[in-house]
Design an enzyme around this catalytic site. Structure first.
Site, PDB file in Angstrom:
ATOM      1  N   GLY A  35       0.847  -1.324  -0.152  1.00 51.73           N
ATOM      2  CA  GLY A  35      -0.090   0.134   0.028  1.00 51.73           C
ATOM      3  C   GLY A  35       0.974   1.189   0.030  1.00 51.73           C
ATOM      4  O   GLY A  35       0.586   2.039  -0.846  1.00 51.73           O
ATOM      5  N   HIS A  36       1.854   1.360   1.042  1.00 53.53           N
ATOM      6  CA  HIS A  36       3.054   2.377   0.994  1.00 53.53           C
ATOM      7  C   HIS A  36       3.515   2.672  -0.363  1.00 53.53           C
ATOM      8  O   HIS A  36       3.752   3.676  -0.928  1.00 53.53           O
ATOM      9  CB  HIS A  36       3.820   2.071   2.016  1.00 53.53           C
ATOM     10  CG  HIS A  36       3.105   2.228   3.578  1.00 53.53           C
ATOM     11  ND1 HIS A  36       3.155   1.101   4.276  1.00 53.53           N
ATOM     12  CD2 HIS A  36       2.619   3.075   4.045  1.00 53.53           C
ATOM     13  CE1 HIS A  36       2.582   1.403   5.480  1.00 53.53           C
ATOM     14  NE2 HIS A  36       2.318   2.874   5.472  1.00 53.53           N
ATOM     15  N   LYS A 155      -6.984   4.578   2.422  1.00 48.03           N
ATOM     16  CA  LYS A 155      -7.387   3.431   3.672  1.00 48.03           C
ATOM     17  C   LYS A 155      -7.766   4.383   4.979  1.00 48.03           C
ATOM     18  O   LYS A 155      -8.713   3.902   5.628  1.00 48.03           O
ATOM     19  CB  LYS A 155      -6.375   2.742   3.806  1.00 48.03           C
ATOM     20  CG  LYS A 155      -6.191   1.976   5.037  1.00 48.03           C
ATOM     21  CD  LYS A 155      -7.052   0.641   4.850  1.00 48.03           C
ATOM     22  CE  LYS A 155      -6.738  -0.198   6.202  1.00 48.03           C
ATOM     23  NZ  LYS A 155      -6.473   0.394   7.573  1.00 48.03           N
ATOM     24  N   GLN A 159      -8.645  10.704   8.169  1.00 49.27           N
ATOM     25  CA  GLN A 159      -7.205  11.247   8.300  1.00 49.27           C
ATOM     26  C   GLN A 159      -7.099  12.078   6.974  1.00 49.27           C
ATOM     27  O   GLN A 159      -6.753  13.143   7.194  1.00 49.27           O
ATOM     28  CB  GLN A 159      -6.166  10.279   8.437  1.00 49.27           C
ATOM     29  CG  GLN A 159      -4.952  11.023   8.109  1.00 49.27           C
ATOM     30  CD  GLN A 159      -3.710   9.775   8.385  1.00 49.27           C
ATOM     31  OE1 GLN A 159      -3.531   9.616   9.672  1.00 49.27           O
ATOM     32  NE2 GLN A 159      -3.052   9.491   7.507  1.00 49.27           N
TER      33      GLN A 159
END
Ligand code: PAF
Length: 284
Positions: A35-36, A155, A159
């Site tokens: 994902g990163h 995700k 945030q």
């Protein structure tokens, strides 16, 4: 190049800015996964230079949370970054980032506090103060790296929405680039906290994506009523799952929806044993 000191990063950034190069920042807490990597690849593609920060930010953890046992894998993270063409991995110590807070207490720290309307719901309800910690550290990273672009995963959608609001409200000269959730083939959203799951838990964790995918397909078939859409989730849950929330909210300002539309995000959080997992889906 691995840097631990703010002054080293500043020096390099100054040089790049002089040369007229664009800078991308990928803020992370390490334990990097695919994902990163998708965020990093986007930055490397879009920007002349890419900085990845690896910092387990103590002030965004609430008492009793997993700060001490949060996975720390700096060697592997550095290798992944080097292989992906990252220019700087910035991994400061907590003292480097918060000298006064470390020596005195958190009361000696200036915080960036996002609006209560955005933080009193979803994850902010059980993680009081979490988004103050996130906004404060991201603001500090923006000031240190002065990126043109900053990359955040969808995700952590609450945030992302809060950080976009911070950048807008505070006129921070950075463009936030949202990046889609990366999932395993079976639907499980990638997360550093998946490391806490046993093989059995991982099967149970598929319930999050199953609920979300099913809601999206019901919505696409014409079901709009949030109460009815919420009820479709119950058949997926069993006594191994402890549901924290399943909510339908506006994609820009997190207002609650009673009827779903194309600007709706469905948010879910649940616990499997002690592991708290989150996921979300856009109904567009
Ligand atoms: O999403 C994360 O990993 C963290 O909240 C962030 C943005 C790196 C701030 O510590």
């Amino acid at each position: 190049m691995l840097y631990h000191k703010i002054v080293e990063v500043r020096e390099k950034i100054k040089q790049w800015k002089k040369e007229g190069l664009t800078v991308g920042l990928v803020p992370t807490m390490g334990a990097l996964h695919n994902g990163h990597l998708s965020l990093i690849k986007k930055s490397v593609e879009k920007c002349d230079k890419t900085v990845v920060s690896v910092f387990v930010n103590p002030i965004q953890f609430c008492p009793g949370e997993d700060l001490d046992k949060y996975p720390r894998t700096l060697d592997a993270d550095e290798k992944l970054c080097n292989d992906a063409g990252v220019d700087i991995v910035f991994s400061p110590s907590p003292v480097e980032m918060y000298p006064d807070a470390q020596m005195l207490s958190n009361d000696f720290l200036t915080y960036v506090i996002p609006p209560f309307f955005y933080t009193n719901k979803l994850c902010g309800k059980s993680r009081v103060g979490h988004f103050d910690g996130v906004c404060t550290v991201v603001n500090k990273l923006f000031n240190i790296v002065q990126p043109d672009f900053a990359f955040f995963g969808e995700k952590d959608r609450q945030q992302l929405i809060i950080l976009k609001k911070m950048v807008k409200d505070l006129n921070i000269p950075v463009q936030i680039i949202p990046c889609p959730i990366v999932r395993e083939e079976n639907g499980l959203a990638l997360s550093s906290r998946n490391k806490y799951l046993s093989e059995d838990d991982k099967v149970n964790a598929l319930v999050l994506s199953k609920i979300l995918f099913n809601i999206k397909s019901c919505y696409n078939e014409g079901m709009k009523d949030v109460k009815a859409l919420t009820e479709t989730a119950y058949s997926f849950l069993n006594d191994r799952h402890s549901l924290e929330y399943l909510e339908f909210r506006d994609a820009d300002n997190l207002e609650e929806k009673t009827a779903a539309d194309n600007n709706t995000i469905v948010f879910i959080a649940l616990k499997i044993g002690n592991v708290r997992l989150i996921d979300n889906i856009s109904l567009v």
